[in-house]
Design an enzyme around this catalytic site. Sequence first.
Site, PDB file in Angstrom:
ATOM      1  N   PRO A  20     -92.790  86.627  19.402  1.00  0.00           N
ATOM      2  CA  PRO A  20     -92.772  86.490  20.860  1.00  0.00           C
ATOM      3  C   PRO A  20     -91.480  86.947  21.524  1.00  0.00           C
ATOM      4  CG  PRO A  20     -92.664  84.346  19.785  1.00  0.00           C
ATOM      5  CD  PRO A  20     -92.990  85.338  18.727  1.00  0.00           C
ATOM      6  N   ASN A  21     -91.672  87.600  22.644  1.00  0.00           N
ATOM      7  CA  ASN A  21     -90.599  88.071  23.537  1.00  0.00           C
ATOM      8  C   ASN A  21     -89.824  89.271  23.006  1.00  0.00           C
ATOM      9  OD1 ASN A  21     -91.044  85.965  25.533  1.00  0.00           O
ATOM     10  ND2 ASN A  21     -90.223  84.563  23.994  1.00  0.00           N
TER      11      ASN A  21
ATOM     12  N   ARG B  59     -84.349  92.184  27.688  1.00  0.00           N
ATOM     13  CA  ARG B  59     -84.209  90.737  27.560  1.00  0.00           C
ATOM     14  C   ARG B  59     -82.778  90.375  27.154  1.00  0.00           C
ATOM     15  NH1 ARG B  59     -86.328  87.492  22.201  1.00  0.00           N
ATOM     16  NH2 ARG B  59     -85.925  85.413  23.005  1.00  0.00           N
TER      17      ARG B  59
ATOM     18  N   TYR C 186     -79.176  90.384  22.838  1.00  0.00           N
ATOM     19  CA  TYR C 186     -80.083  91.199  22.017  1.00  0.00           C
ATOM     20  C   TYR C 186     -79.846  92.710  22.145  1.00  0.00           C
ATOM     21  CZ  TYR C 186     -82.484  86.737  21.600  1.00  0.00           C
ATOM     22  OH  TYR C 186     -82.783  85.412  21.340  1.00  0.00           O
TER      23      TYR C 186
ATOM     24  N   ASN D 199     -89.474  89.153  12.114  1.00  0.00           N
ATOM     25  CA  ASN D 199     -88.681  88.422  13.106  1.00  0.00           C
ATOM     26  C   ASN D 199     -89.686  87.632  13.929  1.00  0.00           C
ATOM     27  OD1 ASN D 199     -87.116  87.397  15.125  1.00  0.00           O
ATOM     28  ND2 ASN D 199     -86.060  89.322  15.596  1.00  0.00           N
TER      29      ASN D 199
ATOM     30  N   ALA E  55     -88.930  82.696  18.344  1.00  0.00           N
ATOM     31  CA  ALA E  55     -88.817  81.237  18.428  1.00  0.00           C
ATOM     32  C   ALA E  55     -89.788  80.510  17.493  1.00  0.00           C
ATOM     33  CB  ALA E  55     -89.034  80.792  19.873  1.00  0.00           C
TER      34      ALA E  55
ATOM     35  N   HIS F   6     -88.514  78.607  14.428  1.00  0.00           N
ATOM     36  CA  HIS F   6     -87.963  77.253  14.488  1.00  0.00           C
ATOM     37  C   HIS F   6     -89.039  76.185  14.652  1.00  0.00           C
ATOM     38  CE1 HIS F   6     -84.557  79.826  15.145  1.00  0.00           C
ATOM     39  NE2 HIS F   6     -84.997  80.199  16.337  1.00  0.00           N
TER      40      HIS F   6
ATOM     41  N   ASP G  21     -96.761  78.599   6.066  1.00  0.00           N
ATOM     42  CA  ASP G  21     -97.885  78.531   5.123  1.00  0.00           C
ATOM     43  C   ASP G  21     -98.467  79.921   4.870  1.00  0.00           C
ATOM     44  OD1 ASP G  21     -97.678  75.820   4.753  1.00  0.00           O
ATOM     45  OD2 ASP G  21     -99.362  75.283   6.050  1.00  0.00           O
TER      46      ASP G  21
ATOM     47  N   GLU H 142     -86.910  87.471   6.321  1.00  0.00           N
ATOM     48  CA  GLU H 142     -86.743  86.914   7.679  1.00  0.00           C
ATOM     49  C   GLU H 142     -85.537  87.588   8.330  1.00  0.00           C
ATOM     50  OE1 GLU H 142     -86.187  82.645   7.757  1.00  0.00           O
ATOM     51  OE2 GLU H 142     -85.239  82.738   9.748  1.00  0.00           O
TER      52      GLU H 142
ATOM     53  N   HIS I  81     -83.236  88.208  12.051  1.00  0.00           N
ATOM     54  CA  HIS I  81     -82.912  87.881  13.442  1.00  0.00           C
ATOM     55  C   HIS I  81     -81.846  88.848  13.937  1.00  0.00           C
ATOM     56  CE1 HIS I  81     -85.243  84.268  13.165  1.00  0.00           C
ATOM     57  NE2 HIS I  81     -84.676  84.045  12.003  1.00  0.00           N
ATOM     58  N   ILE I  82     -81.982  89.217  15.183  1.00  0.00           N
ATOM     59  CA  ILE I  82     -81.018  90.123  15.811  1.00  0.00           C
ATOM     60  C   ILE I  82     -79.696  89.391  16.042  1.00  0.00           C
ATOM     61  CG2 ILE I  82     -80.571  91.445  17.923  1.00  0.00           C
ATOM     62  CD1 ILE I  82     -83.754  91.681  18.046  1.00  0.00           C
ATOM     63  N   SER I  83     -79.817  88.188  16.565  1.00  0.00           N
ATOM     64  CA  SER I  83     -78.619  87.396  16.857  1.00  0.00           C
ATOM     65  C   SER I  83     -78.267  86.521  15.645  1.00  0.00           C
ATOM     66  CB  SER I  83     -78.869  86.506  18.082  1.00  0.00           C
ATOM     67  OG  SER I  83     -79.903  85.567  17.799  1.00  0.00           O
TER      68      SER I  83
ATOM     69  N   ARG J 165     -75.564  79.778  17.628  1.00  0.00           N
ATOM     70  CA  ARG J 165     -76.150  79.514  18.946  1.00  0.00           C
ATOM     71  C   ARG J 165     -76.525  78.029  19.055  1.00  0.00           C
ATOM     72  NH1 ARG J 165     -80.564  83.966  20.035  1.00  0.00           N
ATOM     73  NH2 ARG J 165     -80.400  83.033  22.125  1.00  0.00           N
TER      74      ARG J 165
ATOM     75  N   ARG K  75     -81.740  76.412  16.881  1.00  0.00           N
ATOM     76  CA  ARG K  75     -81.977  77.706  16.230  1.00  0.00           C
ATOM     77  C   ARG K  75     -81.499  77.722  14.781  1.00  0.00           C
ATOM     78  NH1 ARG K  75     -83.645  80.985  20.559  1.00  0.00           N
ATOM     79  NH2 ARG K  75     -82.647  80.326  22.481  1.00  0.00           N
TER      80      ARG K  75
HETATM   81  C1  DQA Z   1     -84.356  85.724  17.455  1.00  0.00           C
HETATM   82  C2  DQA Z   1     -83.647  84.367  17.494  1.00  0.00           C
HETATM   83  C3  DQA Z   1     -84.596  83.288  17.948  1.00  0.00           C
HETATM   84  O1  DQA Z   1     -83.947  82.043  17.993  1.00  0.00           O
HETATM   85  C4  DQA Z   1     -85.133  83.604  19.333  1.00  0.00           C
HETATM   86  O2  DQA Z   1     -86.071  82.621  19.721  1.00  0.00           O
HETATM   87  C5  DQA Z   1     -85.704  84.971  19.424  1.00  0.00           C
HETATM   88  C6  DQA Z   1     -85.003  86.065  18.780  1.00  0.00           C
HETATM   89  C7  DQA Z   1     -83.379  86.870  17.105  1.00  0.00           C
HETATM   90  O3  DQA Z   1     -83.860  87.925  16.716  1.00  0.00           O
HETATM   91  O4  DQA Z   1     -82.160  86.721  17.233  1.00  0.00           O
HETATM   92  O5  DQA Z   1     -86.701  85.203  20.106  1.00  0.00           O
HETATM   93  O6  DQA Z   1     -85.336  85.680  16.437  1.00  0.00           O
END
Ligand code: DQA
Length: 140
Positions: A10-11, A18, A23, A72, A75, A78, A85, A96, A98-100, A105, A109
């Site tokens: 998502p997002n 964003r 990001y 990725n 959210a 978390h 599963d 797994e 993550h960009i950040s 943070r 997270r």
């Molecule tokens: C994220 C980190 C997550 O906490 C956040 O909800 C995202 C992006 C990242 O790529 O840093 O949507 O997965």
Amino acid sequence: MKSIVIINGPNLNLLGKREPNIYGNQSFDDYLSSLPTLYPNVHFEYFQSNHEGDLIDKLHAVGFSVDGIILNAGAYTHTSIALADAIKAISSPVVEVHISNVHARENFRRQSFLSPVCKGVICGFGLHSYTLAIAALINE
Ligand code: DQA
């Protein structure tokens, strides 16, 4: 030829627009277009959804045949026991990403339901996190 599927949650369709301070300014399409030249021997597929069930369906669809999955989950990382599963249920290794740096943070997270069932975790390097995951999967 290795096959790698990149799945964004998502997002992440809004990358480039964003919260660019967190990001970055680059869109994911732009990043994706750089991959075939860098990795001519890897077949990439990309999937993005804002819906948890669609992400699970995609993991089921590719998770018994491809060489690796870069996930990725945004959210859902978390919150989602269902995604954990699904990762447990499939046989392809999942990295797994993550960009950040999620550990630098908000506290919420720092919890990932996915990390314990993934092959490894990479975070904090911007879109280069995906490149590091590709390198890890190529060496698998
Ligand atoms: C994220 C980190 C997550 O906490 C956040 O909800 C995202 C992006 C990242 O790529 O840093 O949507 O997965």
